[in-house]
Design an enzyme around this catalytic site. Structure first.
Site, short mmCIF file in Angstrom:
data_model
loop_
_atom_site.label_atom_id
_atom_site.label_comp_id
_atom_site.label_asym_id
_atom_site.label_seq_id
_atom_site.Cartn_x
_atom_site.Cartn_y
_atom_site.Cartn_z
N PRO A 30 0.84 -1.20 0.00
CA PRO A 30 0.00 0.00 0.00
C PRO A 30 0.88 1.24 0.00
O PRO A 30 1.80 1.35 0.81
CB PRO A 30 -0.78 -0.11 1.33
N MET A 31 0.62 2.18 -0.93
CA MET A 31 1.44 3.40 -1.00
C MET A 31 0.61 4.61 -1.34
O MET A 31 -0.16 4.60 -2.30
CB MET A 31 2.56 3.22 -2.05
N CYS A 114 4.49 3.43 8.58
CA CYS A 114 4.80 4.60 7.75
C CYS A 114 5.75 5.53 8.49
O CYS A 114 5.45 5.99 9.59
CB CYS A 114 3.53 5.35 7.38
N HIS A 183 8.63 -4.59 7.22
CA HIS A 183 9.57 -3.87 6.36
C HIS A 183 10.92 -3.88 7.07
O HIS A 183 11.01 -3.48 8.23
CB HIS A 183 9.08 -2.43 6.12
N ASN A 216 9.14 -7.40 3.32
CA ASN A 216 9.04 -6.20 2.48
C ASN A 216 10.32 -5.38 2.62
O ASN A 216 10.89 -5.28 3.70
CB ASN A 216 7.81 -5.39 2.95
N GLY A 217 10.78 -4.83 1.50
CA GLY A 217 11.95 -3.95 1.53
C GLY A 217 12.97 -4.31 0.48
O GLY A 217 13.55 -5.39 0.51
N ASP A 218 13.16 -3.41 -0.48
CA ASP A 218 14.23 -3.52 -1.48
C ASP A 218 14.11 -4.67 -2.46
O ASP A 218 15.13 -5.11 -3.02
CB ASP A 218 15.61 -3.61 -0.80
N GLY A 240 7.14 -2.70 -3.18
CA GLY A 240 6.67 -1.33 -3.10
C GLY A 240 7.22 -0.46 -4.21
O GLY A 240 6.73 -0.45 -5.33
N ARG A 241 8.30 0.26 -3.91
CA ARG A 241 8.78 1.30 -4.83
C ARG A 241 9.19 0.77 -6.20
O ARG A 241 9.11 1.49 -7.19
CB ARG A 241 9.95 2.06 -4.18
#
EC number: 1.3.1.-
Length: 339
Positions: A30-31, A114, A183, A216-218, A240-241
């Site tokens: 979610p972003m 967040c 994360h 989650n992360g990278d 995510g990103r």
């Protein structure tokens, strides 16, 4: 040996409540200003196992803020879909969870991760990591207030001196959550440095943890996705990103994990078609101004223009365009540059 492989296959069927996922599921994180309905539908089409709305402020939801209400709009084509809420007040979070339940998602996710100042600085999101008793009270009361599965997304801790996630995971599980996304950074790290997956792996391998753990992360490539599953044993991963302007990353990851042959025909033109479709969906589903604003973020981040020489002026024009026909015109001109 045969029996062993059967066990592994069986163990790989991850469940959250009565939602069942295939092996090695890949979720869309979610972003804010990113995971609007147009983008979620595309990620779903390309193989995302689950998608989430932009996070929703509990306070704004209770005050009936129109732009926040709009974030609750989901469609059956994107299921399973989670709605994520954040806030720091127990009663507001409970009330917001009840409102969200009426919107009909498949689960409710609580954001305790967040890191941005306007959220964490006010004690919500990752700010909750400084008040664990309240974080747990919110979790417990939301779980009790709704029938839907409740899940949590959080970080390793507030900073390197407070890496509390292993203990916190057990406490959250005791509150009745049905999955936990971690994360691999602290709040202090924001989005800098490298995500540390070792603690995520520790939580997953804790014999007392029986809920699914989502890492989650990278994760920016199919290879990293595979490594996350194999090295840390997580039940699912969340991207995510790396999805910005690249919803097809889910297909790339899925093909790699499932040993499918890579689709060589999916090139620049096909990818540009996807981004143009995203623009159309967003303008139709939101409105022209915000639909363009939301899509521009993806156009700014997409890797597909990297191959075009001297692209800077075109990129600036693209990110300034305020009308649908103006923006599609620029995109079509770009197509000719590589044609």
């Amino acid at each position: 040996m045969h029996f062993h492989s059967v066990c592994i296959t069986f163990a790989n069927r991850m469940k959250i409540g009565n939602l069942e996922f295939g092996p090695q599921p890949v979720f869309l994180a979610p972003m804010e200003d990113v995971t609007d309905i147009g983008f979620r539908l595309l990620c779903k089409r390309f193989g995302a196992s689950m998608v989430y709305t932009e996070f929703v402020s509990a306070e704004a939801l209770i005050r009936d803020v129109k732009s926040t209400q709009q974030k609750l709009t989901i469609s059956d084509e994107e299921r399973p879909v989670g709605i994520q809420i954040y806030g720091r007040d127990v009663d507001a979070m409970v009330e917001a969870a009840k409102i969200v339940e009426q919107a009909g998602p498949d689960l409710i996710d609580l954001n305790f991760g967040c890191p941005v100042k306007k959220v964490a600085g006010k004690g919500a999101g990752a700010g909750m990591l400084q008040n664990i008793p309240k974080l747990l009270e919110i979790t417990r009361k939301v779980v009790d207030a709704v029938k839907l599965p409740v899940t949590v997304k959080t970080r390793l801790g507030w900073n390197q001196d407070q890496l509390i996630i292993t203990e916190l995971a057990e406490q959250l599980q005791d509150c009745g959550i049905q999955a936990l996304t971690i994360h691999g950074r602290t709040r202090a790290q924001m989005y800098t440095g490298e995500a540390d997956w070792t603690l995520i792996g520790e939580v997953k391998h804790n014999p007392r943890i029986h809920i699914p753990i989502i890492g989650n992360g990278d994760i920016t490539s199919p290879e990293e996705a595979k490594q996350a599953f194999e090295r840390y044993g997580v039940d699912a991963i969340m991207v995510g990103r790396a999805t910005f302007g690249r919803p097809w990353i889910f297909k790339e990851i899925r093909d790699y994990l499932d040993h499918n042959i890579v689709d060589e025909s999916f090139g620049f033109n096909e990818k540009l078609d996807v981004l143009e479709e995203q623009l159309r969906i967003n303008v139709e589903r939101i409105d022209e101004t915000r639909g363009i604003l939301h899509t521009r973020r993806h156009l700014a981040a997409t890797p597909i223009f990297k191959a075009i020489p001297n692209f800077r002026q075109t990129r600036i024009a693209m990110l300034r365009a305020a009308k649908m026909d103006e923006l599609t015109g620029i995109l079509e001109d770009t197509r000719k540059l590589l044609g």
